[in-house]
Design an enzyme around this catalytic site. Structure first.
Site: not given
Ligand code: PBG
Ligand code: ZN
Length: 321
Positions: A117, A127, A192, A214, A230, A245, A310
């Site tokens: 990304c 993004c 996502k 976003r 999707e 996610k 994590y």
């Molecule tokens: C950005 C991205 C994000 C996360 C992973 N890639 C944040 C967003 O989309 O704003 C979030 C991961 C996390 O919160 O652990 N492409």
């Molecule tokens: Zn991104």
């Protein structure tokens, strides 16, 4: 009278009938790589997680490998930012260099997933490519496919596009196949959602949009049918794994994808979900081990066979599994 309690009588029978079991092999551990040498810097909002320069990253990965953490997801932080995000596909930028170093040290003992990304590389933190205050889909897809190829050339095993542009999975697949990377896998962030649970991550990855949000590309959290649509699009475009996610507030989506796709389903237990548990545990309000393991089993029960979290280092270091 039916007596379900019969099979809960003691720990032995409870183990026997357990429907969901976790294994180390299911887990992917996220890492944030930064420029420099000998950098290990705690990320305040994600307690226990650090920014590592490549040299220290290698040392930490080695420790993880000894404990059985052999799959990582790599994020790059702190490369040069520009409107056209050109450092996103520069072979000398952080992620490809780190991937090469990791592969040199660990070869196929370490499975490397890279986040694909551009938001850590764009000057505005979105993004994709911005024009007239709108993230341009097709221009962004071109850039993302180039970035994906750059990671594949460095040796990444799996690419995880997290941008939510339309058509990016097929564009990446075509780009990879055209350059001979037929075995580089794609784990799409198929569904996502535009989520406030990403809050701590934005500090970690320095990718907060400086204007707007976003929502014109990530999904609306009210929509479950759209999530399935999707995901099936990404499957048709050639994704190898479908990811949901965030994870915890989206167990219904995980379950729905599991029932409607033959692909492995992954989930990303994101920063905000992690930090909530850490914070409450630190205050003594919850038992960290118990809450973490209950949460991990919930992902598996819903249908996820791959869990990016994590928590995995705590889990293996303390033998919670
Ligand atoms: C950005 C991205 C994000 C996360 C992973 N890639 C944040 C967003 O989309 O704003 C979030 C991961 C996390 O919160 O652990 N492409
Ligand atoms: Zn991104």
């Amino acid at each position: 009278m039916q007596r379900p309690r019969r099979l809960r009588k003691n720990p032995v029978v409870r183990e026997m009938i357990a429907e969901t079991r976790l294994a180390k092999d299911m887990f992917v551990y996220p890492y944030f790589v930064v420029p420099g040498t000998n950098v290990t810097k705690a990320i305040d909002a994600i307690p226990g997680i650090n920014h590592f320069s490549t040299d220290n990253l290698i040392k930490d990965v080695e420790k993880g490998l000894r404990l059985g953490v052999n799959k990582i997801m790599l994020f790059g932080v702190g490369d040069e930012k520009s409107d056209d995000a050109k450092s996103a596909y520069d072979p000398h930028s952080l992620v490809p260099v780190a991937v090469k170093e990791l592969k040199k040290n660990f070869g196929d003992d370490l499975y490397i997933v890279t986040d694909v990304c551009v938001c850590s590389y764009t000057s505005h933190g979105h993004c994709g490519i911005m024009k007239d205050d709108y993230i341009q889909n097709d221009l962004s897809v071109e850039l993302i496919a180039k970035m994906a190829l750059n990671h594949a050339e460095a040796g990444a095993d799996m690419l995880a596009p997290s941008d939510m542009m339309d058509g990016r999975v097929s564009a990446i697949r075509k780009k990879l196949d055209g350059s001979g990377f037929v075995n580089t896998a794609i784990m799409s962030h198929a569904t996502k959602f535009a989520s406030a649970y990403y809050g701590p991550f934005r500090e970690a990855a320095d990718c907060a949009p400086n204007k707007g949000d976003r929502k014109a590309y990530q999904m609306d959290f009210r929509n479950g049918n759209e999530a399935l649509r999707e995901a099936l699009l990404d499957e048709a475009e050639g994704a190898d794994v479908l990811m949901v996610k965030p994870a915890l507030a989206y167990l219904d989506v995980i379950s729905n994808l599991k029932q409607n796709s033959g692909l492995p389903i992954a989930c990303y237990n994101v920063s905000g979900e992690y930090s909530m548990i850490k914070a409450a545990a630190e205050k003594g309000w919850i038992d960290e081990q118990k809450v973490v393991m209950e949460t991990m089993h919930a992902f598996a029960r819903a249908g996820a066979s791959i869990i990016t979290t994590y928590h995995i280092r705590d889990i293996v270091e303390n033998n919670w599994m």
